[in-house]
Design an enzyme around this catalytic site. Sequence first.
Site, PDB file in Angstrom:
ATOM      1  N   ASN A  11      -8.588  -1.352   4.391  1.00  0.00           N
ATOM      2  CA  ASN A  11      -8.680  -1.588   2.948  1.00  0.00           C
ATOM      3  C   ASN A  11      -7.539  -2.459   2.430  1.00  0.00           C
ATOM      4  OD1 ASN A  11      -6.775   0.354   3.466  1.00  0.00           O
ATOM      5  ND2 ASN A  11      -7.385   1.728   1.830  1.00  0.00           N
TER       6      ASN A  11
ATOM      7  N   ARG B 102       5.311  17.861  -4.390  1.00  0.00           N
ATOM      8  CA  ARG B 102       3.935  18.068  -4.874  1.00  0.00           C
ATOM      9  C   ARG B 102       3.724  19.576  -5.036  1.00  0.00           C
ATOM     10  NH1 ARG B 102       0.688  13.453  -2.791  1.00  0.00           N
ATOM     11  NH2 ARG B 102      -1.029  14.802  -2.241  1.00  0.00           N
TER      12      ARG B 102
ATOM     13  N   ASP C 225       0.856  -1.181   0.000  1.00  0.00           N
ATOM     14  CA  ASP C 225       0.000   0.000   0.000  1.00  0.00           C
ATOM     15  C   ASP C 225       0.891   1.229   0.000  1.00  0.00           C
ATOM     16  OD1 ASP C 225      -2.355   1.562   0.278  1.00  0.00           O
ATOM     17  OD2 ASP C 225      -2.011   1.687   2.433  1.00  0.00           O
ATOM     18  N   LYS C 226       0.319   2.398  -0.251  1.00  0.00           N
ATOM     19  CA  LYS C 226       1.118   3.625  -0.252  1.00  0.00           C
ATOM     20  C   LYS C 226       0.937   4.429   1.028  1.00  0.00           C
ATOM     21  CE  LYS C 226      -0.133   7.531  -1.991  1.00  0.00           C
ATOM     22  NZ  LYS C 226       0.248   8.501  -0.926  1.00  0.00           N
ATOM     23  N   THR C 227      -0.281   4.946   1.234  1.00  0.00           N
ATOM     24  CA  THR C 227      -0.519   5.854   2.354  1.00  0.00           C
ATOM     25  C   THR C 227      -0.350   5.131   3.678  1.00  0.00           C
ATOM     26  OG1 THR C 227      -2.101   7.055   0.989  1.00  0.00           O
ATOM     27  CG2 THR C 227      -2.161   7.456   3.362  1.00  0.00           C
TER      28      THR C 227
ATOM     29  N   ARG D 282      -6.052   3.818  -7.694  1.00  0.00           N
ATOM     30  CA  ARG D 282      -7.507   3.888  -7.690  1.00  0.00           C
ATOM     31  C   ARG D 282      -8.102   2.480  -7.727  1.00  0.00           C
ATOM     32  NH1 ARG D 282      -8.963   7.812  -5.381  1.00  0.00           N
ATOM     33  NH2 ARG D 282     -10.888   8.288  -6.474  1.00  0.00           N
TER      34      ARG D 282
ATOM     35  N   THR E 163      -2.655   0.927  -4.567  1.00  0.00           N
ATOM     36  CA  THR E 163      -3.159   2.008  -3.730  1.00  0.00           C
ATOM     37  C   THR E 163      -4.482   2.537  -4.250  1.00  0.00           C
ATOM     38  OG1 THR E 163      -2.662   4.240  -2.914  1.00  0.00           O
ATOM     39  CG2 THR E 163      -1.771   3.659  -5.048  1.00  0.00           C
TER      40      THR E 163
ATOM     41  N   ASP F 157      -1.515  -0.998   6.037  1.00  0.00           N
ATOM     42  CA  ASP F 157      -1.767  -0.501   7.392  1.00  0.00           C
ATOM     43  C   ASP F 157      -3.230  -0.216   7.676  1.00  0.00           C
ATOM     44  OD1 ASP F 157      -1.893   1.756   5.674  1.00  0.00           O
ATOM     45  OD2 ASP F 157      -1.570   3.077   7.381  1.00  0.00           O
TER      46      ASP F 157
END
Length: 1241
Positions: free
Chosen positions: A888, A643, A445-447, A859, A723, A885
């Site tokens: 999901n 960003r 996962d990313k976040t 997505r 992600t 984490d």
Amino acid sequence: MNRASRADSEDSLGPNDEYMPYSDDETDDELDESEDLDEPEVPREPEAKPLEGAWKVRANDRDFCNLPEFKKKQFLCFKKSKYAGNAIKTNKYNILTFLPLNLYEQFKRVANLYFLALLILQIIPQISTLPWYTTLVPLVLVLGMTAIKDLVDDLARHRMDREVNNRKCDVLLNGRFQESKWMDIHVGDIVRLKKNDFIPADILLLSTSEPNSLCYVETAELDGETNLKFKMGTKVTHERLQTEHQLANFDAMIECEEPNNRLDKFTGTMKWRNDRFPIDLDNILLRGCKIRNTETSHGLVIFAGFDTKIMRNGGKTRFKRTKIDELMNYMVYTIFVLLILVAAGMAIGHTFWYEQIGSMAWYLYDGKGGNSSYRGFLSFWGYIIILNTMVPISLYVSVEFIRLGQSKFINWDLQMYYAEKDTPAKARTTTLNEQLGQIEYIFSDKTGTLTQNVMAFKKCTINGCTYGDPCSSSGVTPDNPGPVDFSWNVHAEKTFKFYDHGLVSTIRSGKDPEAREFFKLLSLCHTVMVEQKEDELVYQAASPDEGALVSAARNFGFVFLARSQDTITISEMGVESTYEMLALLDFNSDRKRMSIILRFPNGKIRLYCKGADTVIYERLHPDSVNKENTQSALDVFANETLRTLCLCYKDITEEEFQAWSRKHKEATVTMNNREAALDRVYEEVEKDLFLIGATAIEDKLQDGVPETIAKLAQADIKIWVLTGDKKETAENIGYACRLLTDEMQIHYGEDVNEKLQAKQQNRRNEGPINRLQRKVNEPFFPEEGKNALIITGGWLNEILYEKKKKKRKLRLKLKRRKHGLNVPSSPQDNLPNDEHEKEQRQIDFVDMACECNAVICCRVTPKQKANVVSLIKKYKKAITLSIGDGANDVNMIKTADIGVGISGQEGMQAVMSSDYAFAQFRYLQRLLLVHGRWSYIRMCKFLRFFFFKNFAFTLAHFWYSFFNGFSAQAAYEDWFITLYNVLYSSLPVLLVGLLDQDVNDKLSLRFPKLYLPGQKGLLFNYKNFFTSLFHGIFTSLIIFFIPYGAFLQTMGQDGEAPSDYQSFAVVTASSLIITVNLQISLDTSYWTFVNCFAVIGSIALYFGVMFDIHSAGIHVIFTSTFTFTGAASNALRQPYLWLTIILTVGISLLPIIFIKFIAKTIWPSEGDKVQRKRKQYEAEEVPVKRPTPFRRGVSGRRSTYAFSHSRGYADLIASGRSIRKRTTARKVPARIPEVSGAGTI
């Protein structure tokens, strides 16, 4: 992407990259009809009435759920309500079921059942060749230790269940709120939640203490994100359900969807007082979330316990077993077959021997009677018993013991301990450790996993000048730069760090008005909410990016203080100013920008706008300055993976605003396609803008993420990122963590789909014969260079044919009607003709993705994450690891062979479903390259040696059979057979399985290539198994026939012949014990005092126990049990027999020593090479690789725009529903003194 291209993409049949597909529990009646709105040809269906039998809940009525119509058959004629209770049960046993259920589960294992059958056979006197206790003692030991382990694990689950189920919550019972346990909550109950409470069930929000029943929740348990989301009660419940009495009289009927795992959707209706009110996800509080910044909330329980969405998202719990486990089971089956064949051969041999010799010799008469065939049948079962040690029962308990020890080493590893949050690493399973040394694919996962989900303001460009690099106020770069001192600003945050003193000097001196305008824009153009806590300002933002920008403005002197429905109050360098908000143009994924129109205190009207550079630059005024300088700065920021957002403004006259305002009001009340109408009105005012500058925010990676990814890549481990974030964000993080590089050719969903469709069409055009003649695996990317794949969830469904057929047909129908086309569905549409073609398409996608050096799926839904993992497992037969984490990620974690949860965050749902847990992603390299590799090496070495020592031990009975008429007589004493695997040879090999290491942890991390043998399964396979078998055969030959030859025609020193059966058994057993213990010494790479003590102690223990059980004293007490009286002392007092033992041991070991020497000298492995230079490497300092500097010339990629994925708080702000009344005047500090010039701050 410009507007035209966006329109084209939306008009095409391809999926929208911003859209997260509904792939979880989707049904045909849930199809998105947004595309049908402008199609008059398709008549709109009348509004559907609630389905009979839908999920119904009556408020304050527990008995309603127990009505007969809501009961379903449970067992036979017993029925149970379909509404689940709120108690969570993850344990397997209770006090009554533990013993029978655990024994049942253990005897489901074939080996345990086999040994039970052996025990039963040994009780039968006619076929028993060994006493029953030789099998009973080890079997009870194995069953007992496994039962204790299962009991400890289940007690931990009981404790966890009790902790959750016994949490307290206020429930409305008998007209008043009473404290109740979570486990006692029922569907239909009304509960009261307080600030910082966890939500106990899926609840319909009725009212809160906030304006318009607003409620802020933290969803870290669901998605790992710590930024707050808002929920809101319906207007009618907010107005009528505030007091306890009103809530007690609430009797509404809720009709909604059945329980499902869709975290992003809820549809329902509330019937109350002869009226119907719609309910959607904004009104629902999900279990596992936490109430924040809301003093009191009231809600109605809709789903409880295992019906809640977070529990439904847990996925199916899968029993995980290692590849070595599966291989070991196949090898045990092989041994069973060999055992039966050998026993059958021995039985046939006994049949012929009895016919020709046994029945003729009167002195061999045993009184059993029976013909030769019957005696051969008995002999078969006798050999099954005597040769059962080829598959010793102690093998399984030894494996479990080693795994338990390896799990403890992971728990105790201080280098995987995260001190900041007092979080150690945790092995939550004891059965998968060696699998950690064989990982081929990692799905992350990313976040919250790769990133901290914390944004930091790093750099900016204002009026063509770039700020952010360490610099003094005079513009000189110091050798040891320190952070800027913000003590002059009473609102500054202590945690904010900025190293460019020149920017602060410029702002405070006022010499560049654009710099002040820049931060004024950041303090005004946003949807952040603010509240006062103990004289501290606390911001609540819809996204971490927006919060970081407002916080940056706050630290530089432009402090957002308060807002009302139509005003914003800020402090500008100590001076409080209030601006009238005329319009708020919120962000969405198509606009990629947000704007605000303000009336200044002096009456001037100005529009402030911030957004992605791709949309801002095409809306700039031709006379806007510094476009080139800002573009260059943006390229630099992008290459530093920051960003970015562009900031601009526009002054508007009163007449222009009034004319635009009228159009805006018309668009807000239109009934047809309101969002499109608003976008058109926004476009009219968001043009001819003047550029101020741009911001650069760092999405902070966790420490060590790029280095960990690089190290794992060197170990040939492929990392895929899965992600739910949008494509630009995921791509940007890919560059930041160096998963993506500038040299890579990136392929997106469109390219992938085209290549796969072309291959599918070629396959259809080819005949079966041509298809076989053609090369099997033609690469998708034949050109040289590295490739990467970035694909969205929509394209993933399109490629893998996971979209709903009904939806597809509807879109094609609309397309044909719109363009007058006759579009056939196949083969031009590339839909699969059958399941085989669908499967072939999946194989093509997996092959293409595996050709890439990096894969990012964005997505994607939780179900899609699990599907991607399943594809790799299914078609590549690879060992996979998933790490995440949030809730999901649970499905993905459970689907992979190894699941890792990131702990130490607020969300612990992933940890609860994981096999291993730790606090930081960087610990993954140590878990795999050190603990995983060691565990794999240790387990392989243990199994190879265990099979060898038992073959060497057992096959002596086989050779002895040729001299005893195949009568199934044992070659050893009974107690030696019983204790061989328990005492005499167990400890040294156990310690090798626990402690051995070819190189230390630092060298394991320094040389990731050492990990490759585990991925390829080189250390334990059928080749190694048969090597151990032949090694055992060789050793058994030596330990049997050398003593046999030595005993022929031998005379002892006392004139007596020592060549009796008992003396022979003692010499053979002694030779075997010394040989196997010295053999494990040769295989030991890492020597400690414990290993040395175990080898010497095992040999000494053998001789000590042997002399005891051969003593006359114990024979007197147990006459029939201990029959080798005096055998040891009689045999081992002969020097000749000691020489025989030494000769046997020497001949057994010397060929092995020679072979090992030749192998390590001529064909050394990577580990042998490192081991040979171990001391040299340990003395060297490990070189530190510097990160590759960015190249200014590379401007091919653009950093992501810094906005939230979801809508912000604009609707709340514009409506005034979230605004509290200001009860006290705010204390504003005295005006901050300005500094002249560029003096030192």
